[in-house]
Design an enzyme around this catalytic site. Structure first.
Site, PDB file in Angstrom:
ATOM      1  N   PRO A 159       0.805  -1.214   0.000  1.00 51.45           N
ATOM      2  CA  PRO A 159       0.000   0.000   0.000  1.00 51.45           C
ATOM      3  C   PRO A 159       0.846   1.276   0.000  1.00 51.45           C
ATOM      4  O   PRO A 159       1.616   1.521   0.930  1.00 51.45           O
ATOM      5  CB  PRO A 159      -0.822  -0.118   1.293  1.00 51.45           C
ATOM      6  CG  PRO A 159      -0.821  -1.557   1.613  1.00 51.45           C
ATOM      7  CD  PRO A 159       0.475  -2.089   1.116  1.00 51.45           C
ATOM      8  N   GLU A 160       0.727   2.035  -1.066  1.00 51.85           N
ATOM      9  CA  GLU A 160       1.262   3.389  -1.111  1.00 51.85           C
ATOM     10  C   GLU A 160       0.057   4.320  -1.224  1.00 51.85           C
ATOM     11  O   GLU A 160      -1.070   3.885  -0.973  1.00 51.85           O
ATOM     12  CB  GLU A 160       2.247   3.524  -2.288  1.00 51.85           C
ATOM     13  CG  GLU A 160       3.414   2.539  -2.179  1.00 51.85           C
ATOM     14  CD  GLU A 160       4.418   2.628  -3.313  1.00 51.85           C
ATOM     15  OE1 GLU A 160       4.618   3.726  -3.842  1.00 51.85           O
ATOM     16  OE2 GLU A 160       4.994   1.593  -3.680  1.00 51.85           O
ATOM     17  N   LYS A 173       0.590   7.873   3.468  1.00 53.72           N
ATOM     18  CA  LYS A 173       0.154   6.498   3.694  1.00 53.72           C
ATOM     19  C   LYS A 173      -0.533   6.328   5.038  1.00 53.72           C
ATOM     20  O   LYS A 173      -0.919   5.220   5.397  1.00 53.72           O
ATOM     21  CB  LYS A 173       1.351   5.546   3.590  1.00 53.72           C
ATOM     22  CG  LYS A 173       2.110   5.655   2.270  1.00 53.72           C
ATOM     23  CD  LYS A 173       3.448   4.935   2.318  1.00 53.72           C
ATOM     24  CE  LYS A 173       4.364   5.421   1.210  1.00 53.72           C
ATOM     25  NZ  LYS A 173       5.743   4.907   1.349  1.00 53.72           N
ATOM     26  N   ARG A 224      16.452  -3.219  -0.909  1.00 48.98           N
ATOM     27  CA  ARG A 224      15.320  -3.562  -1.760  1.00 48.98           C
ATOM     28  C   ARG A 224      15.758  -3.407  -3.202  1.00 48.98           C
ATOM     29  O   ARG A 224      16.894  -3.740  -3.525  1.00 48.98           O
ATOM     30  CB  ARG A 224      14.088  -2.740  -1.411  1.00 48.98           C
ATOM     31  CG  ARG A 224      14.329  -1.284  -1.101  1.00 48.98           C
ATOM     32  CD  ARG A 224      13.101  -0.645  -0.502  1.00 48.98           C
ATOM     33  NE  ARG A 224      12.767  -1.270   0.772  1.00 48.98           N
ATOM     34  CZ  ARG A 224      13.056  -0.784   1.965  1.00 48.98           C
ATOM     35  NH1 ARG A 224      13.667   0.381   2.051  1.00 48.98           N
ATOM     36  NH2 ARG A 224      12.753  -1.405   3.060  1.00 48.98           N
TER      37      ARG A 224
END
Length: 305
Positions: A2-3, A61, A290
């Site tokens: 979720p962004e 967010k 990442r």
DNA sequence: TATTTTACCTGAGGGC
DNA sequence: TGCCCTCAGGTAAAAT
């Protein structure tokens, strides 16, 4: 993950269901869902029960539901929710069986829609709920999207406004970038500079703006920063219109449905596939434990001299 | 002070 | 079938 677009889809789903509803019961099944809450699960249950939910607001967010003591009061606290990577807020029938990874269940009664359950489920337990006091915004503008009140939860005060917020300050953004020596992607992920952008939309916006992720932020021209900001807004709005990005069951709306934006990605997760612009392969590099995905032809490595 | 790194956490999926 | 390994990444605290 979720962004901003995904959290906004959740906010839009919650808003009509929770606004003016009263909390009738709260069950904390896993206290790890309360890492942002100052006290324990029993206190959370007690403090939330009986409160009236005043709406659903969002900045970046962070999502929050302002809490009234009763229907006539102004909201002085809020129920904060951060979904992190795998958090979900689901609207369920009161008799619905527990969700997989269900952590907290909030039973509400809406004056028109009747009884509902707001379920917080989270596989990786990085997300959390909390009850937090509302404090005034320094600029006096509304705290975020979905609220007219010039207040934000105290845990959200350090979070910058997001680029879809009418009160977002483009000049402040340009000034902050001009003072940062770090690579632009790292800066885009800094939620105190601008909020709502995560790994997926950072890669997408940088691809659209043809900017290499390691370009020092301060080396970008005003024209380049303006182009980047426009592309950030464009990609967030397009993703929102398509219901967000879902790769698996990790992100869904309040009804458990996936979004479609994964089909529209140009760079993120497309390692080895042709760049939609020039046809050369997208590459993946390690970045802050990442990944970054970009087109080495369209997004040239910054030249140092 | 500014910037970078690390801890937190679980399940899906691949290789063997 | 099952075991081991890698990967996903937002936030805030810790380290540099």
């Amino acid at each position: 993950m979720p962004e901003l677009p995904e959290v906004e889809v959740v906010r839009l789903g919650l808003e009509p269901a929770v606004t003016s509803a009263t909390v009738t019961a709260v069950h904390v099944g896993d206290e790890r869902a309360l890492t942002r809450h100052a006290f324990g699960g029993a206190e959370f249950e007690r403090a939330l029960t009986g409160r009236v939910l005043a709406g659903a607001a969002r900045r970046g967010k962070f999502l929050w539901l302002p809490l009234r003591r009763d229907r006539a009061d102004a909201a002085d606290e809020a129920l904060i929710a951060h979904l992190a990577m795998s958090g979900q807020l689901l609207l369920r029938h009161p008799s619905a069986p527990p969700e997989r990874h269900e952590r907290v269940r909030i039973s509400i009664e809406h004056p028109e829609h009747g009884e509902l359950a707001v379920v917080f489920a989270d596989q990786r337990t990085f997300g959390s709920l909390a009850i937090d006091p509302l404090v005034p915004t320094p600029d006096g503008a509304a705290g975020g999207l979905g609220t007219a009140e010039p207040t934000v939860p105290s845990q959200v005060t350090h979070i910058a406004r997001d680029p879809l917020d009418p009160a977002f300050d483009d000049r402040r953004f340009r000034a902050l970038l001009a003072a940062k020596s770090s690579g632009i992607k790292r800066v885009l992920l800094d939620q105190t500079v601008l909020s709502g952008v995560g790994n997926i939309y950072a890669d997408e916006a940088l691809w659209a703006a043809r900017i290499h992720p390691e370009t020092p932020a301060r080396s970008l021209s005003t024209r380049a920063v303006n182009r980047l900001l426009a592309e950030i807004r464009a990609v967030l709005l397009k993703a929102l219109a398509e219901g967000g990005t879902s790769f698996d069951a990790q992100y869904v709306n309040v009804n458990g449905q996936a979004g479609y934006f994964a089909h529209s990605l140009n760079a993120y997760g497309r390692t080895g596939q042709p760049c939609p612009r020039c046809g050369r392969p997208i590459v993946r590099v390690e970045f802050m434990n990442r990944s970054s995905h970009f087109c080495p032809h369209c997004q040239r490595v910054p030249r140092s001299h």
